[in-house]
Design a protein around this motif. Structure first.
Motif, PDB file in Angstrom:
ATOM      1  N   GLU A   8       0.830  -1.202   0.000  1.00 27.65           N
ATOM      2  CA  GLU A   8       0.000   0.000   0.000  1.00 27.65           C
ATOM      3  C   GLU A   8       0.867   1.255   0.000  1.00 27.65           C
ATOM      4  OE1 GLU A   8      -3.334   1.711  -0.775  1.00 27.65           O
ATOM      5  OE2 GLU A   8      -3.209  -0.441  -0.513  1.00 27.65           O
ATOM      6  N   ASN A   9       1.960   1.237   0.739  1.00 30.01           N
ATOM      7  CA  ASN A   9       2.882   2.368   0.768  1.00 30.01           C
ATOM      8  C   ASN A   9       3.502   2.589  -0.626  1.00 30.01           C
ATOM      9  OD1 ASN A   9       4.438   4.471   1.851  1.00 30.01           O
ATOM     10  ND2 ASN A   9       6.127   3.069   2.273  1.00 30.01           N
ATOM     11  N   LEU A  10       3.877   1.521  -1.307  1.00 32.73           N
ATOM     12  CA  LEU A  10       4.459   1.640  -2.647  1.00 32.73           C
ATOM     13  C   LEU A  10       3.435   2.156  -3.648  1.00 32.73           C
ATOM     14  CD1 LEU A  10       6.609  -1.601  -2.892  1.00 32.73           C
ATOM     15  CD2 LEU A  10       7.447   0.752  -2.982  1.00 32.73           C
ATOM     16  N   LYS A  11       2.187   1.762  -3.496  1.00 34.06           N
ATOM     17  CA  LYS A  11       1.137   2.211  -4.430  1.00 34.06           C
ATOM     18  C   LYS A  11       0.867   3.700  -4.325  1.00 34.06           C
ATOM     19  CE  LYS A  11      -1.537  -2.008  -5.054  1.00 34.06           C
ATOM     20  NZ  LYS A  11      -2.842  -2.674  -4.811  1.00 34.06           N
ATOM     21  N   THR A  12       1.112   4.289  -3.162  1.00 31.93           N
ATOM     22  CA  THR A  12       0.843   5.712  -2.971  1.00 31.93           C
ATOM     23  C   THR A  12       2.008   6.591  -3.410  1.00 31.93           C
ATOM     24  OG1 THR A  12       1.590   5.647  -0.671  1.00 31.93           O
ATOM     25  CG2 THR A  12      -0.761   5.308  -1.067  1.00 31.93           C
TER      26      THR A  12
END
Length: 95
Positions: A90-94
């Motif tokens: 989720e952190n990488l997607k943002t």
């Protein structure tokens, strides 16, 4: 030296497997990536969970790593007791 991918395929497992990247054990009938390849003349193969496979792809896309060939426990190195592979993804997607 380069890595030659021989197989990278989503499968439904027939028995429990350890994810090569997050080191979590997954039960049978789990969708995972079955992969194999050659590196420096040695055959390698294993299973990666779908979350880690996406983390690796996004890490390449975002320039965090230069290649999608990663070492054993790659995602596990990002984790602490409070983080999960899903949180890393989720952190990488943002970004």
């Amino acid at each position: 030296m380069s890595y030659t991918v021989l197989k990278h395929k989503q499968v439904k497992t027939k028995k429990p497997h350890l994810c090569f990247s997050c080191l979590k054990r997954f039960p049978e009938n789990t969708a995972m990536i079955s992969w194999s390849g050659m590196y420096m003349g040695d055959f390698n193969s294993g299973y990666t969970c779908l979350t880690c496979d996406e983390i690796i792809a996004l890490s390449v896309k975002n320039g965090i790593i230069q290649t999608d060939v990663v070492e054993f426990g790659f995602v596990n190195e990002f984790l602490s007791k409070e983080t999960t592979p899903e949180m890393v993804l989720e952190n990488l997607k943002t970004k």
